[in-house]
Design an enzyme around this catalytic site. Structure first.
Site, PDB file in Angstrom:
ATOM      1  N   GLY A  16       0.795  -1.230   0.000  1.00  0.00           N
ATOM      2  CA  GLY A  16       0.000   0.000   0.000  1.00  0.00           C
ATOM      3  C   GLY A  16       0.825   1.276   0.000  1.00  0.00           C
ATOM      4  O   GLY A  16       0.312   2.352   0.306  1.00  0.00           O
ATOM      5  N   HIS A 113       2.026   1.235 -13.026  1.00  0.00           N
ATOM      6  CA  HIS A 113       2.737   0.010 -13.422  1.00  0.00           C
ATOM      7  C   HIS A 113       4.251   0.260 -13.325  1.00  0.00           C
ATOM      8  O   HIS A 113       4.732   1.305 -13.761  1.00  0.00           O
ATOM      9  CB  HIS A 113       2.348  -0.387 -14.857  1.00  0.00           C
ATOM     10  CG  HIS A 113       2.949  -1.687 -15.276  1.00  0.00           C
ATOM     11  ND1 HIS A 113       2.391  -2.905 -14.934  1.00  0.00           N
ATOM     12  CD2 HIS A 113       4.079  -1.973 -15.969  1.00  0.00           C
ATOM     13  CE1 HIS A 113       3.147  -3.878 -15.410  1.00  0.00           C
ATOM     14  NE2 HIS A 113       4.173  -3.348 -16.038  1.00  0.00           N
TER      15      HIS A 113
HETATM   16  C1  GRF Z   1       3.796  -1.163  -7.407  1.00  0.00           C
HETATM   17  O1  GRF Z   1       5.047  -1.518  -7.877  1.00  0.00           O
HETATM   18  C2  GRF Z   1       2.871  -0.860  -8.572  1.00  0.00           C
HETATM   19  O2  GRF Z   1       3.532  -0.365  -9.683  1.00  0.00           O
HETATM   20  C3  GRF Z   1       2.282  -2.210  -8.885  1.00  0.00           C
HETATM   21  O3  GRF Z   1       2.119  -2.836  -7.633  1.00  0.00           O
HETATM   22  C4  GRF Z   1       3.076  -2.313  -6.699  1.00  0.00           C
HETATM   23  C5  GRF Z   1       2.308  -1.875  -5.499  1.00  0.00           C
HETATM   24  O4  GRF Z   1       3.169  -1.439  -4.475  1.00  0.00           O
HETATM   25  N1  GRF Z   1       1.068  -2.088  -9.655  1.00  0.00           N
HETATM   26  P1  GRF Z   1       2.552  -0.807  -3.150  1.00  0.00           P
HETATM   27  O5  GRF Z   1       1.598  -1.836  -2.559  1.00  0.00           O
HETATM   28  O6  GRF Z   1       1.873   0.460  -3.521  1.00  0.00           O
HETATM   29  O7  GRF Z   1       3.739  -0.583  -2.249  1.00  0.00           O
END
Ligand code: GRF
Length: 211
Positions: A16, A113
């Site tokens: 998150g 992404h």
């Molecule tokens: C991130 O690397 C985002 O690009 C991908 O999932 C990951 C989520 O990370 N879609 P977090 O849970 O926000 O730390």
């Protein structure tokens, strides 16, 4: 001119940190919005814990719901409608968004992404798999992309990207840290632009006014 506050629904399944980065920008007043709801499929994830300790409403997608596509879709639509969402942000959400939801919220769903799309996107490219593929490719640069979500996985219109150098001694872990840092800049930046109505569309391509 900044108009009224936008209601944001965040979808997250993991740590998150992107959700928290948006929250922090709202908290310090740089984004004029409210996180109206966090939706997750993972009751034990960091995103849910953060929401619970910061008074943000949460809604959980139960496992059996995911097996019944019409139940899943109706549930999501009901939850999103209930809070009158202006914007949906997928911040590390690991389940598919039903196409009915995508159609209803066209140009209103953003995803982050961890690569320079269209490179290293699509089925199978998530988490460290993305960064390992970048290393194997020998590319000198990688980065992060914010895009609008359409019915084609990771292929929706790109709003904003930022790149970062891949060094000879990088591994998936060091790349993921560098990329995450960029994500925490470009996602709030794009959300802010959306909330200030600063994303314009031309020939089905979004552009942040002034960027
Ligand atoms: C991130 O690397 C985002 O690009 C991908 O999932 C990951 C989520 O990370 N879609 P977090 O849970 O926000 O730390």
């Amino acid at each position: 001119m900044i108009e009224g506050k936008k209601n944001i629904v965040i979808f997250a399944s993991g740590t998150g940190s992107n959700f928290v980065s948006i929250y922090n920008h709202i908290d310090k007043g740089s984004i004029n919005a409210k996180i109206a709801l966090l939706i997750s499929n993972n009751p034990n994830c960091g995103a849910i814990k953060f929401a619970n300790s910061n008074n943000i409403s949460t809604s959980l997608i139960k496992k059996d719901m995911l097996k019944d596509s019409s139940k899943y879709q109706d549930f999501l639509l009901k939850e999103i409608l209930k809070v009158e969402a202006d914007l949906i942000v997928l911040a590390g959400f690991l389940k598919i968004i039903p196409k009915e939801v995508i159609a209803k919220y066209e140009k209103k769903i953003l995803n982050i992404h961890p690569s320079l799309l269209p490179k290293f996107g699509g089925k199978g490219y998530y988490g460290d798999r993305v960064h390992k593929a970048v290393i194997e490719s020998g590319d000198d640069f990688t980065g992060a992309t914010v895009h609008f979500v359409n019915s084609k996985y990771d292929e929706g219109p790109i709003v904003f990207q930022k790149k970062v150098k891949v060094n000879f001694d990088d591994d998936a872990n060091t790349i993921s840290k560098k990329v995450l840092k960029i994500e925490h800049e470009i996602l709030p930046f794009t959300v802010k632009a959306f909330c200030e109505n600063k994303i314009s569309w031309k020939d089905n391509k979004p552009l942040i006014i002034g960027s």
